[in-house]
Design an enzyme around this catalytic site. Structure first.
Site, PDB file in Angstrom:
ATOM      1  N   GLU A 241       1.943  87.716  88.157  1.00 25.07           N
ATOM      2  CA  GLU A 241       3.584  88.080  87.895  1.00 25.07           C
ATOM      3  C   GLU A 241       3.807  89.107  86.917  1.00 25.07           C
ATOM      4  OE1 GLU A 241       5.700  86.834  89.995  1.00 25.07           O
ATOM      5  OE2 GLU A 241       4.400  85.338  91.222  1.00 25.07           O
ATOM      6  N   CYS A 275      11.835  89.995  82.927  1.00 22.19           N
ATOM      7  CA  CYS A 275      10.723  90.689  84.003  1.00 22.19           C
ATOM      8  C   CYS A 275      11.887  91.244  85.146  1.00 22.19           C
ATOM      9  CB  CYS A 275       9.765  89.882  84.609  1.00 22.19           C
ATOM     10  SG  CYS A 275      10.257  88.210  85.113  1.00 22.19           S
TER      11      CYS A 275
HETATM   12  P1  NDP Z   1       1.129  90.338  78.031  1.00 24.84           P
HETATM   13  O1  NDP Z   1       0.649  91.045  79.277  1.00 24.84           O
HETATM   14  O2  NDP Z   1       0.906  91.454  76.680  1.00 24.84           O
HETATM   15  O3  NDP Z   1       0.535  89.038  77.721  1.00 24.84           O
HETATM   16  C1  NDP Z   1       0.565  88.167  78.607  1.00 24.84           C
HETATM   17  C2  NDP Z   1      -0.424  86.971  78.398  1.00 24.84           C
HETATM   18  O4  NDP Z   1      -1.761  87.278  78.496  1.00 24.84           O
HETATM   19  C3  NDP Z   1      -0.418  86.354  77.085  1.00 24.84           C
HETATM   20  O5  NDP Z   1      -0.568  84.919  77.146  1.00 24.84           O
HETATM   21  C4  NDP Z   1      -1.415  87.202  76.169  1.00 24.84           C
HETATM   22  O6  NDP Z   1      -2.089  86.492  75.143  1.00 24.84           O
HETATM   23  C5  NDP Z   1      -2.494  87.073  77.590  1.00 24.84           C
HETATM   24  N1  NDP Z   1      -3.561  88.168  77.298  1.00 24.84           N
HETATM   25  C6  NDP Z   1      -3.667  89.361  76.664  1.00 24.84           C
HETATM   26  N2  NDP Z   1      -4.752  89.669  76.832  1.00 24.84           N
HETATM   27  C7  NDP Z   1      -5.378  89.138  77.668  1.00 24.84           C
HETATM   28  C8  NDP Z   1      -6.774  89.189  78.315  1.00 24.84           C
HETATM   29  N3  NDP Z   1      -7.502  90.186  78.231  1.00 24.84           N
HETATM   30  N4  NDP Z   1      -7.003  88.406  79.442  1.00 24.84           N
HETATM   31  C9  NDP Z   1      -6.275  87.082  79.565  1.00 24.84           C
HETATM   32  N5  NDP Z   1      -5.149  86.927  78.922  1.00 24.84           N
HETATM   33  C10 NDP Z   1      -4.597  87.824  78.042  1.00 24.84           C
HETATM   34  O7  NDP Z   1       2.840  90.250  78.418  1.00 24.84           O
HETATM   35  P2  NDP Z   1       3.878  89.779  77.255  1.00 24.84           P
HETATM   36  O8  NDP Z   1       3.538  88.448  76.687  1.00 24.84           O
HETATM   37  O9  NDP Z   1       4.116  90.900  76.379  1.00 24.84           O
HETATM   38  O10 NDP Z   1       5.069  89.553  78.444  1.00 24.84           O
HETATM   39  C11 NDP Z   1       5.931  90.566  78.693  1.00 24.84           C
HETATM   40  C12 NDP Z   1       5.486  91.003  80.262  1.00 24.84           C
HETATM   41  O11 NDP Z   1       5.618  89.853  81.045  1.00 24.84           O
HETATM   42  C13 NDP Z   1       6.437  92.009  80.673  1.00 24.84           C
HETATM   43  O12 NDP Z   1       5.744  92.947  81.063  1.00 24.84           O
HETATM   44  C14 NDP Z   1       7.543  91.072  81.683  1.00 24.84           C
HETATM   45  O13 NDP Z   1       7.867  91.890  82.594  1.00 24.84           O
HETATM   46  C15 NDP Z   1       6.175  90.320  82.303  1.00 24.84           C
HETATM   47  N6  NDP Z   1       6.795  89.046  82.955  1.00 24.84           N
HETATM   48  C16 NDP Z   1       6.731  89.200  84.145  1.00 24.84           C
HETATM   49  C17 NDP Z   1       7.394  88.012  84.943  1.00 24.84           C
HETATM   50  C18 NDP Z   1       7.276  87.811  86.459  1.00 24.84           C
HETATM   51  O14 NDP Z   1       7.285  86.631  86.667  1.00 24.84           O
HETATM   52  N7  NDP Z   1       6.889  88.831  87.222  1.00 24.84           N
HETATM   53  C19 NDP Z   1       8.141  86.983  84.143  1.00 24.84           C
HETATM   54  C20 NDP Z   1       7.963  86.942  82.776  1.00 24.84           C
HETATM   55  C21 NDP Z   1       7.512  88.135  82.306  1.00 24.84           C
HETATM   56  P3  NDP Z   1      -1.384  87.150  73.837  1.00 24.84           P
HETATM   57  O15 NDP Z   1      -0.033  86.955  74.000  1.00 24.84           O
HETATM   58  O16 NDP Z   1      -2.014  85.976  72.991  1.00 24.84           O
HETATM   59  O17 NDP Z   1      -2.010  88.460  73.723  1.00 24.84           O
END
Ligand code: NDP
Length: 496
Positions: A241, A275
């Site tokens: 997502e 998002c």
């Molecule tokens: P990120 O991609 O930065 O992080 C998402 C999650 O992934 C966090 O828990 C992060 O941990 C974790 N993460 C980071 N690196 C890795 C890795 N290598 N392997 C596995 N997990 C990892 O996104 P954001 O938190 O900044 O969220 C914003 C984004 O989410 C936007 O692009 C938004 O559009 C999208 N989004 C999509 C939705 C949907 O339903 N389609 C709904 C809500 C948001 P950590 O934070 O600790 O780095």
């Protein structure tokens, strides 16, 4: 590690901060790969117990959790508001919607997933055919910070209701909310079927390689690709997502004032960090000026400030992206009718309405994730649809029109469309939620969201011996002729 049987091996910690004040909200462990592996091992044992409860037992357990969250929803919303900076009312709304999804998933899992008979077809009429959707086992959920309850619950509630145990890695910006969910689950149900591991990206990465049966990832497209690459090593299935660049289309028969109201809320609610938020608007030339007047008048009254309706940008690095998109739009001939360049060091970004922005600029093509919106005049709805469909993303979309809503919606490349409303699809538990293209794949919510965390098990049971024995070496040339005759009779008749 909340609610796991094993103690964490790591003693390192990190803090979550209030983005508006910089104050520390909480201190949490940085869970190592060994901690994550221990959580998954615990989950594997818990999954057996959870599956043995059956649909009815799981439903009762999830209803207990639902009631506990509902009774303490102000507490959860207050914690969420502190960790993300979002207004308390918005945090409450998010909690309410997540509870509604949990209620739906708990009460519909049996109906959607239980074994049901299907038609065996004319050639296999001697068989009784049925299919059931079985739990996968352990689901790893990786969540973002922008809707730290609603978004991961779209996976957690549906995965649990489908009979899986869950290990959840919340964003490093919202670990407290994740721990709260696991703690209340343990309080309501008494067993760690839902666990939380906290830390940075490495902890999330460890979860993708810890032997879970599926990863449900919500976050940016770039991280989604890394998650998918890691999962490919073990053929672990994923739901992605990811981001969006959602468009709102305004036809010439639209209620223009309502469309402007929806555009502003869709663009600036949660400080634009949604998002499926509105980032682009395409307006029919006949109502363009009227729409802009309505939008500008509303946007000018909205202010991003502490305690206001628009909160801070949660993640400091996001401010740079918003600034880059606005600066680029202005440098390429765009104009800011409300807002303008984002000041250095700002944590609050003011609602910004941009016009005359070239279609190939970052502000129109890339996810901005701030309270900004571009507004573009189009000669007709064909042009609006073509432009709306013209980005790599395809998550949600919105149409305002009195009579053409369905016709326009059906031509949009998007996972969801709201007509004469905005983001309404996300709050309807029976509708699937998810995107295509760079917005990801797989679905949360609704029957599709329950099935996403299962695998189908098909059974064909012979009821009586077939008239023509096909699947045996005893099959004769005569029986093959009979088969040919039957198939021709069934499927080969009529005009060419
Ligand atoms: P990120 O991609 O930065 O992080 C998402 C999650 O992934 C966090 O828990 C992060 O941990 C974790 N993460 C980071 N690196 C890795 C890795 N290598 N392997 C596995 N997990 C990892 O996104 P954001 O938190 O900044 O969220 C914003 C984004 O989410 C936007 O692009 C938004 O559009 C999208 N989004 C999509 C939705 C949907 O339903 N389609 C709904 C809500 C948001 P950590 O934070 O600790 O780095």
């Amino acid at each position: 590690m909340t609610s796991t049987d094993a103690a964490p091996t790591s003693t390192q910690t990190f803090t979550s901060l209030d983005p508006a004040s910089g104050e520390v909200v909480g201190t949490h462990p940085i869970h190592s790969a060994a901690d994550v592996a221990a959580a998954v091992a615990t989950a594997r044992k818990q999954a057996e117990w959870w599956q043995a409860l059956g649909y009815d037992g799981r439903k009762k357990a999830l209803v207990r959790w639902r009631k506990l969250i509902a009774r303490r929803m102000e507490e959860l919303a207050a914690l969420m508001a502190r960790e993300t900076g979002k207004p308390a009312g918005d945090a409450l709304l998010e909690t309410a919607l997540a509870i509604d999804h949990l209620a739906w998933a708990a009460s519909h899992a049996e109906k959607v997933l239980k074994r049901r008979s299907v038609a065996p077809g004319l050639l296999m009429v001697n068989q009784a055919a049925s299919v059931e959707y079985r739990p996968l086992g352990v689901v790893g959920v990786i969540g973002p910070w922008n809707y730290p309850v609603f978004t991961p619950m779209g996976s957690i509630a549906y995965a649990l209701a489908a009979g899986n145990a869950v290990v959840f890695k919340p964003s490093e910006f919202t670990p407290g909310v994740g721990e709260w969910l696991a703690a209340t689950f343990r309080e309501a149900i008494g067993r760690p079927v839902l666990q939380v591991v906290t830390g940075y990206g490495e902890t999330g990465a460890a979860l993708t390689t810890a032997g879970v049966d599926k990863v449900a990832f919500t976050g940016s497209t770039a991280t989604g690709k890394r998650v998918m690459a890691a999962c490919a090593q073990t053929l672990t299935p994923v739901v992605i997502e990811a981001g969006g660049k959602d468009a709102l289309l305004v036809a010439d028969d639209a209620d223009v004032a309502e469309a402007a109201d929806a555009a502003l809320w869709g663009a600036a609610a949660n400080a634009g960090q949604t998002c499926a938020g509105v980032e682009r608007v395409y307006v029919h030339e006949r109502v363009y000026d009227q729409f802009l007047d309505e939008l500008v008048a509303r946007a000018e009254r909205l202010e991003a400030r502490p305690g206001g309706q628009v909160g801070p940008i949660t993640m400091p690095s996001q401010v740079e992206i918003i600034r880059r998109h606005v600066d680029d739009a202005l440098a390429r001939g765009g104009r800011a009718l409300v807002g303008g360049p984002v000041p250095e060091g700002a944590r609050f970004v003011q609602p910004t309405v941009l016009v005359d922005v070239p279609e190939d600029s970052a502000a129109v093509q890339e996810e901005t994730f701030g309270p900004t919106v571009t507004v573009t005049r189009v000669k007709d709805m064909d042009e609006a649809i073509e432009r709306a469909n013209g980005t790599r993303y395809a998550l949600g979309s919105t149409v305002f029109s009195k009579d053409q809503g369905m016709a326009i919606a059906q031509r949009l490349r998007a996972g969801m469309t709201a007509i004469n409303g905005v983001i309404s699809f996300a709050a309807i538990p029976t509708l699937p939620f998810g995107g295509v293209g760079d917005s990801g794949f797989g679905r949360i919510h609704g029957p599709d969201g329950l099935r996403e965390f299962t695998y189908p098990h098909a059974i064909a049971r012979q009821r009586f011996k077939p008239a023509i024995a096909l699947t045996t070496f005893r099959r004769t040339a005569k029986e093959e002729q009979q088969l040919t005759k039957v198939v021709r009779g069934l499927y080969g008749r009529g005009k060419r």
